[in-house]
Design a protein around this motif. Structure first.
Motif, short mmCIF file in Angstrom:
data_model
loop_
_atom_site.label_atom_id
_atom_site.label_comp_id
_atom_site.label_asym_id
_atom_site.label_seq_id
_atom_site.Cartn_x
_atom_site.Cartn_y
_atom_site.Cartn_z
N GLY A 134 -4.37 -3.47 11.43
CA GLY A 134 -5.11 -3.21 13.28
C GLY A 134 -3.72 -2.45 13.19
N VAL A 135 -2.69 -3.08 14.25
CA VAL A 135 -1.72 -3.21 14.11
C VAL A 135 -0.94 -1.67 13.48
CG1 VAL A 135 1.05 -4.46 14.60
CG2 VAL A 135 -1.26 -5.20 15.18
N LEU A 136 -0.57 -2.41 12.40
CA LEU A 136 -0.11 -0.93 11.63
C LEU A 136 -0.94 0.53 12.23
CD1 LEU A 136 0.35 -3.03 8.59
CD2 LEU A 136 2.49 -1.43 10.07
N VAL B 74 0.94 -1.13 0.28
CA VAL B 74 0.19 0.01 -0.11
C VAL B 74 1.66 1.17 0.27
CG1 VAL B 74 -1.90 -1.34 1.95
CG2 VAL B 74 -0.13 0.37 2.82
N GLN B 75 1.89 1.21 -0.26
CA GLN B 75 2.98 2.41 -0.68
C GLN B 75 2.64 2.90 -1.60
OE1 GLN B 75 7.39 1.76 -0.34
NE2 GLN B 75 7.31 0.43 -1.84
N HIS B 76 2.23 2.56 -2.56
CA HIS B 76 2.18 3.64 -3.66
C HIS B 76 0.56 3.91 -3.93
CE1 HIS B 76 6.02 2.61 -4.59
NE2 HIS B 76 6.68 3.50 -4.05
N THR B 77 -0.13 2.87 -3.75
CA THR B 77 -1.92 3.13 -3.98
C THR B 77 -2.37 1.85 -2.45
OG1 THR B 77 -1.14 1.52 -5.40
CG2 THR B 77 -3.12 1.88 -6.16
N GLU B 78 -3.57 3.07 -2.97
CA GLU B 78 -4.63 2.15 -1.90
C GLU B 78 -4.89 1.31 -1.96
OE1 GLU B 78 -7.29 5.27 -0.19
OE2 GLU B 78 -7.89 5.16 -1.90
N LEU B 79 -5.58 0.14 -1.51
CA LEU B 79 -5.63 -0.88 -1.85
C LEU B 79 -7.27 -1.86 -0.18
CD1 LEU B 79 -3.59 -3.22 -2.04
CD2 LEU B 79 -4.62 -2.95 -3.92
N PRO B 80 -7.87 -2.13 -0.85
CA PRO B 80 -8.91 -2.33 -0.04
C PRO B 80 -8.65 -4.14 0.86
CG PRO B 80 -9.90 -3.38 -2.11
CD PRO B 80 -8.28 -2.28 -2.25
N ALA B 81 -8.97 -4.29 2.12
CA ALA B 81 -8.03 -5.50 3.13
C ALA B 81 -8.67 -6.65 2.29
CB ALA B 81 -9.08 -5.36 4.38
N GLY B 82 -9.59 -6.74 1.48
CA GLY B 82 -9.90 -8.10 0.54
C GLY B 82 -8.59 -8.47 -0.31
N ARG C 209 -12.70 -1.08 3.19
CA ARG C 209 -12.16 -0.47 4.12
C ARG C 209 -10.83 -0.17 3.37
NH1 ARG C 209 -13.67 -0.72 10.14
NH2 ARG C 209 -15.79 -1.10 9.66
N LEU C 210 -10.05 1.31 2.53
CA LEU C 210 -9.32 1.84 1.97
C LEU C 210 -7.65 1.71 2.78
CD1 LEU C 210 -10.98 2.75 -1.24
CD2 LEU C 210 -9.53 0.97 -1.20
N TYR C 211 -6.22 0.87 2.37
CA TYR C 211 -5.15 1.71 3.00
C TYR C 211 -4.30 1.76 2.71
CZ TYR C 211 -8.08 -0.78 6.81
OH TYR C 211 -9.22 -1.69 8.06
N ALA C 212 -3.59 2.28 3.10
CA ALA C 212 -2.66 3.35 2.31
C ALA C 212 -1.43 3.58 3.36
CB ALA C 212 -2.53 4.66 1.75
N LEU C 213 -0.72 3.90 3.36
CA LEU C 213 1.32 3.55 4.03
C LEU C 213 0.30 5.43 4.77
CD1 LEU C 213 3.12 3.39 5.53
CD2 LEU C 213 4.69 3.45 2.78
N HIS C 214 0.63 5.70 5.95
CA HIS C 214 1.38 6.44 6.69
C HIS C 214 2.24 7.40 6.57
CE1 HIS C 214 -0.12 10.63 8.34
NE2 HIS C 214 0.28 10.55 9.82
N LEU D 288 -0.88 3.46 8.65
CA LEU D 288 -2.44 3.17 6.99
C LEU D 288 -2.93 4.35 7.92
CD1 LEU D 288 -2.36 -0.91 7.05
CD2 LEU D 288 -1.07 0.38 6.08
N THR D 289 -3.44 4.68 6.97
CA THR D 289 -4.82 5.79 6.91
C THR D 289 -5.72 4.93 6.00
OG1 THR D 289 -4.09 6.23 4.47
CG2 THR D 289 -3.59 7.92 6.31
N GLU D 290 -6.94 5.16 6.78
CA GLU D 290 -7.81 4.18 6.29
C GLU D 290 -9.07 4.84 5.82
OE1 GLU D 290 -9.66 1.24 9.81
OE2 GLU D 290 -11.39 2.30 9.25
#
Lengths: 119, 119
Positions: B59-61, B33-41, B76-81, B67-69
Motif C-alpha cells: 500500500g505504501v509503495l 516485481v521489477q521484471h515480472t508482475e507478481l500477485p500479492a500472495g 492483484r498483480l503488482y509491478a514496478l512503475h 507500483l502498478t496494480e
DNA sequence: ACCGTGTACAAGAGACTGCTTGTAAATATC
DNA sequence: GATATTTACAAGCAGTCTCTTGTACACGGT
C-alpha cells in the motif's frame, strides 16, 4: 589503473540517507549549503522552526553523512557532502531501467574494455 | 493501512517516494516485481512477515506511485512503475549533478557491481 | 573573571510507523 | 447456495520521529 577505494561501510545505510532526504526541511538545508558552507545559526535563521529543531535536522543529515562539519571558533560550518548520495544513485540505477544503466550492465557482462572514447 | 493522513498535509511527491524507498522490505518488494508482475500472495510468501504486513508495505509503495496494480480474478498483480522514481532522479541531479556522468564513467571503466546486502 | 553569542544536549508531548491479530469483501469452485 | 482462496481493511501496541521548552557548554570580547 587507479585504485578507487570505497569505504561504504563507514557510510550510512541507504535507509539513513533516503530517510534523511525524505523531509522537506532537510532538503532545504542541503539546498542552502550545497554551494557555500554556512554556520548553523544562519541556516536556522531561514526557518520558522526553533534553532534547536534545525540543529536536530542537521544532526540527522550529519549522521547520514550528507553534511560535513567544520568548527571555527564557536560556530560550526556545514556543507553538503555530495558523495553521501551514492546510495541514492545505486537505488536509482537498480530500479530504473534507464538506457545508461542498461549500458552499464551490458558492459559488465560482455566487455571488460570500453569500445568508445571521447574525441 | 491505518495511518490516514487526516490532519497533516498530504505527502509531497519526493517525500512519499523517498520514504517508501527508505525501507529494506519495500525495496525488496520492488526488486521482486521489477521484471515480472507478481500477485500479492507470492510477494508475501517470500517474507517472514505476515501477509497483512506485506500488504501494508504494498500500500505504501502503491501510494507513492511505485507500483502498478492489475486485478485478475481475485488476485492483484503488482509491478514496478519505474517512472515514479523521477523525483529521486531530480533530487539526485539537484544535489549531485555529477552523479549521472559518474555512472557513465563507471560504464567506461567496466566497474564491477558492488555486492548488495539487504535483510 | 564576567557576560554575550553560538550551538548542542535533554526531556517530554503528540503524531506517525511497522508490526500483529482478527475480520470482511470479492471472486472462483463445487 | 456453500465453501475455499486471495486480498485488503480495522484496531491496537510498542517504538520512533519531529517538534517544543529548558539548559549547559564552548568560545570571544570587554
Amino acid at each position: 589503473m587507479k585504485g578507487v577505494r570505497k569505504q561504504s561501510t563507514a557510510l550510512a545505510a541507504p535507509d539513513a540517507v533516503l530517510r534523511a532526504l525524505a523531509d522537506p526541511h532537510r532538503r532545504q538545508i542541503l539546498r542552502l549549503v550545497q554551494h557555500t558552507e554556512l554556520p548553523a545559526g544562519r541556516i536556522a535563521a531561514t526557518f520558522t522552526l526553533t534553532q534547536q529543531a534545525v540543529s536536530q535536522h542537521i544532526g540527522v543529515l550529519k549522521q547520514a553523512g550528507l553534511l560535513t562539519e567544520r568548527r571555527e571558533g564557536t560556530r560550526r560550518l556545514y556543507a553538503l557532502h555530495h558523495e553521501a548520495l551514492e546510495p541514492v544513485r545505486e537505488v536509482l540505477s537498480e530500479f530504473w531501467p534507464d538506457a545508461l544503466s542498461r549500458l552499464k550492465k551490458a558492459v559488465e557482462t560482455a566487455h571488460p574494455r570500453p569500445p568508445k572514447r571521447e574525441p
